[in-house]
Scaffold this motif. Structure first.
Motif, PDB file in Angstrom:
ATOM      1  N   ILE A   1       0.816  -1.206   0.000  1.00  0.00           N
ATOM      2  CA  ILE A   1       0.000   0.000   0.000  1.00  0.00           C
ATOM      3  C   ILE A   1       0.852   1.260   0.000  1.00  0.00           C
ATOM      4  CG2 ILE A   1      -1.715   1.301   1.331  1.00  0.00           C
ATOM      5  CD1 ILE A   1      -2.725  -1.431   2.389  1.00  0.00           C
ATOM      6  N   SER A   2       1.979   1.228   0.700  1.00  0.00           N
ATOM      7  CA  SER A   2       2.735   2.465   0.930  1.00  0.00           C
ATOM      8  C   SER A   2       3.982   2.630   0.069  1.00  0.00           C
ATOM      9  CB  SER A   2       3.163   2.530   2.410  1.00  0.00           C
ATOM     10  OG  SER A   2       4.077   1.481   2.720  1.00  0.00           O
TER      11      SER A   2
ATOM     12  N   THR B   1       6.152  -1.840  -4.681  1.00  0.00           N
ATOM     13  CA  THR B   1       4.705  -2.057  -4.612  1.00  0.00           C
ATOM     14  C   THR B   1       4.319  -3.378  -5.264  1.00  0.00           C
ATOM     15  OG1 THR B   1       4.222   0.313  -4.620  1.00  0.00           O
ATOM     16  CG2 THR B   1       2.447  -1.159  -5.277  1.00  0.00           C
TER      17      THR B   1
END
Length: 500
Positions: free
Chosen positions: A105-106, A438
Motif C-alpha cells: 500500500i505504501s 509495490t
C-alpha cells in the motif's frame, strides 16, 4: 505566422538561458546532491563509511522479517487460534503476509516522498517505525494484534525502494554494483543475525530458566525478547542516520526557477497539455512513462516472480523444518532452524561481498541469473527426500542445501536490482523503486499466505495422492522458478541500454 515567429524567437532567447541553468545545476551551491557529487568526483575510492551506514540501516529494517520465521510456528500455536496442528501453517501464512501487504500500500507514496523531500527523511521514519511496531508485535496477546502490528510495520517502513536508489547514488558509477550488493548483503547478514535472534531468544523462560523467570515480562510475553533486541539495534541505526549524506538534488535558486518557468511557458505555447503538468500532474505523467519503459518493467517482472518464490520458500522451509516427522517434516527446534538459516546467511554474505562482484564483472548479469535459476530448480527437487535422513547426515545436507539455495536467490536478486536502477535516471529512481516495491510486495504478500495454505493442505494429504503432498509442495515452488526463468528470454526480457 506572427505568433509562430514570436514563439520561435522566445525559444531562441530562452535556449542559452536554459543551457546556462543546466550548467549551474551540475554543481549548485547548497544542494546536498551536488555536494556529494563533488566529493565523489574528487575521491575515486570506495566510500566505505557511507556504505557502512547504508548497510546498518538496511540490516535493521530487514531483521524484523528474518527473525520471525524460526518461532512463527510456535507463536501461532501458543496464540491458540489453530484448531488442529495441521492448521498452524494456514494461520502463520497470514501473519507473514501482513507485513508485505502494508508495504504494498505504501511503497509508491514512499518513493514519491523520497523523490520530493529526500532519501534521508524516508530512512529515518522507517527506522522509527521498526522501533515502535516491532516492539508491539512482541507484546501481542491475540492473533489479530499480531497481524495489525505487522501490517503497520510494513505500512510505515518504506525504506526498501528509496534505499536502493540511495545506494546507487551515494557512490561513483563504478561502485554501484557494490552499493546495490550491500543492500542485498544486509539482508544476507540479517539471515545470519535474524534467525539466530528469533531462534535462540524466543521463549527464553523455557530455554534459559536460570536467567528468566516465568513471572517476568519475558514469561508473560514469550516472543518479546527477540523483538526488543531488534528494536534496540534499530535505535542505534537511527542515531547512525545523523551522518547519512543526502543524495537528492535540491535547487532553491529564484533565477533558475524563473528560467525553468520560462522553459515550461515556451513549451506550453505548442501544447495545452503542459498546463496540466504545471498544476501538479507531472509526477503522474512520469509514473505513466515509467510503466511504458519495458526495460524497467521486464526487470520488475522478474523481481516480482522470484520474490514470490523466495518468500514462499522461506515460509515453507521454516514450517516444514519444525513440523512433526509424521507429516514428513524434520522435527527441528526453533534453535536448529535459526542455526541453519544463520549459517546460510553467513555464507551468502561472503558470496555477495567477495564472489558475486567478480562474477558480475566477468560473466555479466544475465548468465549467472539463468544458471542460478536452473540450479535452484534442481536443488529444490531433492528437499522432500531429506525427510528420510536423520542425525548428522541430515544436518550437514540441509545446511549445504540451504546455503546453496540462498546463494542462488542472492544472485538473482542483485541482478534484478541492478537492472532496475540502470533502466532509469536518478530523478526517477525513487518512483521506479516505489513501483518495484509495490508490485513486489503484492507478490510477497500473496506468497506467505499461499505458502501457508499449501503447506497446511500438504500435511493433510501426505498419503492418498499419486505423489506425497510434500513433494507436490516443493514441485509448486519449482514451477514458479520455471516461469521466472522463461521470462529472462526475448520477447519478455529487455536489457537496459546502459548495460549493453
Amino acid at each position: 505566422m506572427a505568433a509562430g515567429e514570436r514563439n520561435e524567437s522566445s525559444a531562441a532567447v530562452a535556449a542559452p538561458l536554459l543551457a546556462a541553468a543546466r550548467e549551474r545545476k551540475l554543481c549548485k551551491e547548497g544542494c546536498p546532491g551536488c555536494r556529494l557529487d563533488e566529493i565523489n568526483k574528487s575521491k575515486t575510492g570506495i566510500p566505505y563509511l557511507n556504505f557502512f551506514y547504508v548497510w546498518v540501516v538496511c540490516l535493521c529494517a530487514a531483521l524484523p522479517i528474518q527473525s520471525l520465521f524460526p518461532y512463527l510456528y510456535f507463536m501461532i500455536r501458543d496464540l491458540e487460534v489453530a484448531k488442529q496442528e495441521q492448521d498452524i501453517g494456514f494461520y502463520a501464512g497470514f501473519v507473514g503476509a501482513a507485513y508485505f501487504l502494508g508495504r504494498t500500500i505504501s511503497a509508491v507514496p514512499w518513493g514519491i516522498f523520497a523523490d520530493k523531500y529526500g532519501r534521508k527523511p524516508c530512512i529515518v521514519i522507517s527506522i522509527l517505525s521498526v522501533i515502535v511496531f516491532n516492539t508491539l508485535f512482541g507484546l501481542s496477546t491475540t492473533y489479530w494484534m499480531a497481524i495489525v502490528t505487522r501490517g503497520l510495520l510494513g505500512l510505515l517502513c518504506g525504506i526498501l525502494g528509496p534505499i536502493k536508489a540511495y545506494a546507487s547514488e551515494v557512490c561513483r558509477k563504478e561502485h554501484q554494483a557494490l552499493g546495490i550488493s550491500l543492500v542485498t548483503s544486509s539482508r544476507a547478514i540479517a539471515l545470519v543475525i535474524g534467525p539466530a535472534i528469533g531462534g535462540f531468544l524466543a521463549q527464553p523462560t523455557k530455554k534459559y530458566p536460570n536467567l528468566f523467570s516465568e513471572e517476568s515480562i519475558f514469561g508473560r510475553f514469550p516472543y518479546f525478547l527477540p523483538c526488543f533486541v531488534i528494536s534496540v539495534l534499530a535505535a542505534g541505526a537511527c542515531l547512525a542516520c545523523i551522518w547519512l549524506p543526502e543524495t537528492l538534488h535540491k535547487y532553491h535558486d529564484d533565477k533558475v526557477e524563473a528560467i525553468e518557468e520560462m522553459e515550461a511557458q515556451v513549451a506550453d505555447s505548442t501544447s495545452e497539455d503542459r498546463k496540466a503538468k504545471q498544476s501538479g500532474s507531472g509526477r503522474m505523467a512520469s509514473t505513466k512513462n515509467l510503466l511504458k519503459n519495458w526495460q524497467l518493467m521486464s526487470a520488475i517482472t522478474l523481481y516480482c516472480v522470484f520474490s514470490l518464490h523466495d518468500t514462499a520458500y522461506l515460509e515453507i522451509f521454516s514450517l516444514w523444518a519444525v513440523s512433526s516427522r509424521k507429516y514428513r517434516g524434520l522435527s527441528f527446534t526453533s534453535q536448529e532452524v535459526g542455526t541453519v538459516l544463520a549459517i546460510s546467511g553467513f555464507g551468502v554474505l561472503v558470496y555477495q561481498l567477495l564472489i558475486y562482484p567478480l562474477l558480475a564483472k566477468y560473466a555479466g548479469l544475465v548468465k549467472p541469473f539463468r544458471s542460478a535459476a536452473v540450479l535452484s530448480i534442481l536443488l529444490l527437487a531433492t528437499y522432500p527426500f531429506m525427510a528420510n535422513l536423520y542425525g548428522v547426515e541430515l544436518k550437514v545436507l540441509i545446511n549445504i542445501a540451504s546455503l546453496l539455495k540462498n546463494m542462488f536467490a542472492a544472485t538473482i536478486t542483485i541482478a534484478c536490482n541492478i537492472l532496475q536502477n540502470t533502466a532509469v535516471g536518478q530523478e526517477q529512481r525513487g518512483v521506479a523503486n516505489g513501483i518495484s516495491v509495490t508490485l513486489m510486495s503484492i507478490f510477497k504478500a500473496v506468497a506467505p499466505a499461499a505458502a501457508g495454505i499449501l503447506f497446511s493442505w500438504a500435511q493433510k494429504n501426505i498419503t492418498g495422492l499419486f505423489i506425497p503432498g510434500d513433494q507436490i509442495l516443493f514441485w509448486m515452488l519449482n514451477m514458479v522458478s520455471v516461469i521466472g526463468l522463461s521470462l529472462t528470454f526475448k520477447p519478455f526480457f529487455s536489457m537496459p541500454s546502459a548495460l549493453k
